[in-house]
Design a protein around this motif. Structure first.
Motif, mmCIF file in Angstrom:
data_model
loop_
_atom_site.group_PDB
_atom_site.id
_atom_site.type_symbol
_atom_site.label_atom_id
_atom_site.label_comp_id
_atom_site.label_asym_id
_atom_site.label_seq_id
_atom_site.Cartn_x
_atom_site.Cartn_y
_atom_site.Cartn_z
ATOM 1 N N ARG A 55 -80.449 -21.515 90.347
ATOM 2 C CA ARG A 55 -79.810 -20.299 90.842
ATOM 3 C C ARG A 55 -79.011 -19.578 89.763
ATOM 4 N NH1 ARG A 55 -77.675 -18.843 96.315
ATOM 5 N NH2 ARG A 55 -79.022 -17.137 95.661
ATOM 6 N N ILE A 56 -78.906 -18.256 89.941
ATOM 7 C CA ILE A 56 -78.064 -17.430 89.081
ATOM 8 C C ILE A 56 -76.836 -17.006 89.884
ATOM 9 C CG2 ILE A 56 -77.880 -15.223 87.869
ATOM 10 C CD1 ILE A 56 -80.845 -15.466 87.191
ATOM 11 N N PHE A 57 -75.665 -17.342 89.346
ATOM 12 C CA PHE A 57 -74.407 -16.962 89.998
ATOM 13 C C PHE A 57 -73.633 -15.993 89.117
ATOM 14 C CE2 PHE A 57 -75.192 -21.202 91.916
ATOM 15 C CZ PHE A 57 -75.169 -20.835 93.250
ATOM 16 N N LEU A 58 -72.711 -15.281 89.750
ATOM 17 C CA LEU A 58 -71.786 -14.396 89.038
ATOM 18 C C LEU A 58 -70.377 -14.844 89.375
ATOM 19 C CD1 LEU A 58 -73.400 -11.003 90.060
ATOM 20 C CD2 LEU A 58 -73.509 -12.021 87.784
ATOM 21 N N SER A 59 -69.525 -14.877 88.360
ATOM 22 C CA SER A 59 -68.121 -15.219 88.594
ATOM 23 C C SER A 59 -67.234 -14.057 88.202
ATOM 24 C CB SER A 59 -67.720 -16.451 87.780
ATOM 25 O OG SER A 59 -67.896 -17.594 88.546
ATOM 26 N N SER B 237 -74.987 -9.173 97.957
ATOM 27 C CA SER B 237 -75.151 -9.520 99.371
ATOM 28 C C SER B 237 -74.767 -10.958 99.685
ATOM 29 C CB SER B 237 -76.619 -9.337 99.778
ATOM 30 O OG SER B 237 -76.994 -8.004 99.610
ATOM 31 N N GLU B 238 -74.466 -11.725 98.644
ATOM 32 C CA GLU B 238 -74.171 -13.142 98.887
ATOM 33 C C GLU B 238 -72.995 -13.553 98.005
ATOM 34 O OE1 GLU B 238 -76.943 -16.649 100.040
ATOM 35 O OE2 GLU B 238 -77.223 -16.320 97.902
ATOM 36 N N PHE B 239 -71.906 -13.982 98.630
ATOM 37 C CA PHE B 239 -70.692 -14.302 97.871
ATOM 38 C C PHE B 239 -69.731 -15.043 98.791
ATOM 39 C CE2 PHE B 239 -70.407 -10.222 99.925
ATOM 40 C CZ PHE B 239 -69.190 -10.278 100.573
ATOM 41 N N PHE B 240 -68.675 -15.575 98.193
ATOM 42 C CA PHE B 240 -67.579 -16.106 99.017
ATOM 43 C C PHE B 240 -66.285 -15.843 98.263
ATOM 44 C CE2 PHE B 240 -65.428 -19.969 97.471
ATOM 45 C CZ PHE B 240 -66.105 -20.155 96.287
ATOM 46 N N GLY B 241 -65.169 -16.123 98.920
ATOM 47 C CA GLY B 241 -63.909 -15.849 98.246
ATOM 48 C C GLY B 241 -62.729 -16.500 98.924
ATOM 49 N N VAL B 242 -61.562 -16.087 98.441
ATOM 50 C CA VAL B 242 -60.317 -16.587 99.009
ATOM 51 C C VAL B 242 -59.583 -15.382 99.597
ATOM 52 C CG1 VAL B 242 -59.127 -16.454 96.766
ATOM 53 C CG2 VAL B 242 -58.251 -17.975 98.528
ATOM 54 N N VAL B 243 -58.979 -15.586 100.767
ATOM 55 C CA VAL B 243 -58.305 -14.483 101.462
ATOM 56 C C VAL B 243 -57.052 -14.092 100.687
ATOM 57 C CG1 VAL B 243 -57.135 -13.780 103.588
ATOM 58 C CG2 VAL B 243 -59.164 -15.254 103.701
ATOM 59 N N GLU B 244 -56.930 -12.784 100.417
ATOM 60 C CA GLU B 244 -55.737 -12.280 99.728
ATOM 61 C C GLU B 244 -54.791 -11.573 100.682
ATOM 62 O OE1 GLU B 244 -56.195 -11.728 95.110
ATOM 63 O OE2 GLU B 244 -56.499 -9.891 96.249
ATOM 64 N N GLU B 245 -55.388 -10.900 101.678
ATOM 65 C CA GLU B 245 -54.568 -10.083 102.569
ATOM 66 C C GLU B 245 -55.295 -9.985 103.902
ATOM 67 O OE1 GLU B 245 -53.826 -6.280 100.712
ATOM 68 O OE2 GLU B 245 -52.983 -5.461 102.565
ATOM 69 N N VAL B 246 -54.545 -10.003 105.002
ATOM 70 C CA VAL B 246 -55.186 -9.855 106.314
ATOM 71 C C VAL B 246 -54.561 -8.680 107.056
ATOM 72 C CG1 VAL B 246 -55.717 -12.320 106.487
ATOM 73 C CG2 VAL B 246 -53.615 -11.447 107.509
ATOM 74 N N GLY B 247 -55.381 -8.031 107.907
ATOM 75 C CA GLY B 247 -54.884 -6.932 108.725
ATOM 76 C C GLY B 247 -54.005 -7.449 109.859
ATOM 77 N N LYS B 248 -53.328 -6.499 110.530
ATOM 78 C CA LYS B 248 -52.358 -6.854 111.586
ATOM 79 C C LYS B 248 -52.966 -7.668 112.721
ATOM 80 C CE LYS B 248 -50.789 -2.697 112.584
ATOM 81 N NZ LYS B 248 -50.467 -1.416 112.024
ATOM 82 N N LEU C 90 -60.717 -10.119 100.377
ATOM 83 C CA LEU C 90 -61.015 -11.363 99.670
ATOM 84 C C LEU C 90 -60.997 -11.133 98.172
ATOM 85 C CD1 LEU C 90 -64.222 -12.508 101.620
ATOM 86 C CD2 LEU C 90 -61.833 -12.956 102.208
ATOM 87 N N ARG C 91 -60.540 -12.135 97.428
ATOM 88 C CA ARG C 91 -60.816 -12.181 95.997
ATOM 89 C C ARG C 91 -62.127 -12.944 95.875
ATOM 90 N NH1 ARG C 91 -59.076 -15.865 92.270
ATOM 91 N NH2 ARG C 91 -57.453 -16.612 93.679
ATOM 92 N N VAL C 92 -63.142 -12.297 95.310
ATOM 93 C CA VAL C 92 -64.466 -12.919 95.224
ATOM 94 C C VAL C 92 -64.426 -14.019 94.165
ATOM 95 C CG1 VAL C 92 -66.912 -12.539 94.719
ATOM 96 C CG2 VAL C 92 -65.596 -10.770 95.922
ATOM 97 N N LEU C 93 -64.813 -15.231 94.560
ATOM 98 C CA LEU C 93 -64.797 -16.349 93.608
ATOM 99 C C LEU C 93 -66.169 -16.567 92.978
ATOM 100 C CD1 LEU C 93 -62.537 -19.014 95.373
ATOM 101 C CD2 LEU C 93 -61.922 -17.363 93.619
ATOM 102 N N LYS C 94 -67.218 -16.358 93.751
ATOM 103 C CA LYS C 94 -68.570 -16.542 93.215
ATOM 104 C C LYS C 94 -69.539 -15.724 94.053
ATOM 105 C CE LYS C 94 -69.501 -20.748 91.348
ATOM 106 N NZ LYS C 94 -69.902 -20.667 89.956
ATOM 107 N N ALA C 95 -70.497 -15.098 93.356
ATOM 108 C CA ALA C 95 -71.561 -14.359 94.037
ATOM 109 C C ALA C 95 -72.882 -14.839 93.453
ATOM 110 C CB ALA C 95 -71.388 -12.861 93.818
#
Ligand code: ZN
Length: 331
Positions: free
Chosen positions: A326-330, A63-74, A34-39
């Motif tokens: 809340r405090i977020f990280l980008s 421990s808390e974040f989300f993202g967009v999929v960049e690459e997936v395994g087989k 994942l490319r992390v978009l926000k934690a």
């Protein structure tokens, strides 16, 4: 492998956090990158940096974040590159007795992402494919789902909160408090938000009251019956208050102890009031899946979103309580 930027530390302490270039993680057959978009920052992250035994070292917290999929395994079929995904940030094997019972939080081979594995305060992270699900929820919601929303949701479910309940939320402006108010309202309960911050009214509790006046106001509102549910996620400093606010046959819920975990239990009060004490811990995959729908109705109050290079300031603001939301990280 190309490099990515990540927050790392080798020795405990906020002062030892560093932004470094490290190799991007590799993707296994049943994993996704994942490319992390926000934690976000939660008490568990501060504890990871200051007191917990973490691995590996050097360690990436988060421990808390989300993202967009960049690459997936087989072996991955349910998500593809480009998908926005929610992340269940607890690793589970899916095959032990706890997992088969739906208690992924207690997987015998379980690990907390960001504590026992590298976390999300980085540009990229690799996680097992079974931990991600496509979602179009808003950024701040997805970055609050794995802990700040999941934990109170699970707790309210375990307490079987229903429209007959009067739920008192201590620490109503906190990471989980703001969601507790909203989730308890969704379950039909009457909600009293205890906080010194006036803005908690934005989450539509029935009453907002400060700590000094909480007992009197709840006594008057309930004509002496007091609360059927009190949520004390704050720990020892609020233990006695929770017992004052709970009524006969009430439930006291706890899932955190940010003010310390050594409370004195007055056994007489426990049985004379017929009180049930409930300890809960995050939530399971079933809760998480339910929230992917429910959470679209939730609101978040954001105080600030920091860049990775400002990680020390972000943690200090969290630790010292210098925040209004809340405090977020980008990354
Ligand atoms: Zn398991």
């Amino acid at each position: 492998m190309p490099d990515m930027r990540a927050i790392l530390y080798e020795r405990r302490g906020i002062d030892n956090l560093e932004l470094r270039e490290v190799p991007e993680p590799r993707v296994g057959d049943n994993e996704v990158k994942l490319r992390v978009l926000k934690a976000s920052i939660n008490p568990v992250d501060l504890m990871s940096v200051e007191v917990l035994s973490v691995s590996p070292i050097p360690h990436i917290p988060g421990s808390e974040f989300f993202g967009v999929v960049e690459e997936v395994g087989k072996g991955v079929t349910h998500v593809s590159p480009g998908d926005r995904v929610a992340v269940y940030t607890r690793l589970f094997d899916g095959s032990c007795e706890s997992c088969l019972r739906g208690r992924q939080t207690y997987c015998v081979n379980g690990k907390r992402i960001g504590v026992e594995t590298q976390g999300g305060y980085a540009e990229e992270i690799v996680v097992p494919a079974r931990n991600v699900m496509r979602s179009s929820l808003r950024d701040e919601i997805l970055a609050s789902l794995p802990i700040a929303i999941l934990t109170p949701y699970h707790a309210l479910k375990i307490a079987q909160v229903n429209p007959q309940d009067l739920v008192v939320v201590l620490g109503a402006s906190g990471n989980t408090g703001m969601f507790l108010i909203q989730l308890a309202k969704m379950m039909g309960a009457t909600v009293v938000a205890v906080s010194t911050k006036a803005w908690v009214k934005d989450f539509n509790p029935d009453i907002v009251v400060d700590y000094v006046n909480a007992e009197e106001v709840i006594k008057e509102f309930t004509q002496g019956k007091m609360a059927s549910v009190v949520v004390n996620s704050l720990g020892q400093e609020y233990w006695d208050l929770a017992f004052k606010l709970v009524g006969n046959y009430g439930r006291i819920i706890t899932y955190g102890a940010i003010t310390g975990g050594k409370a004195q239990l007055d056994v007489n009060k426990l049985y004379l009031k017929h009180v049930t004490l409930l300890g809960t811990n995050r939530g399971d995959m079933g809760d998480f899946i339910e929230l992917l729908t429910l959470a679209s109705k939730l609101k978040v109050r954001t105080w600030r979103t920091f860049r990775l290079e400002d990680i020390k300031e972000a943690f200090l603001s969290f630790k010292e309580g210098r925040r209004d939301g809340r405090i977020f990280l980008s990354p």
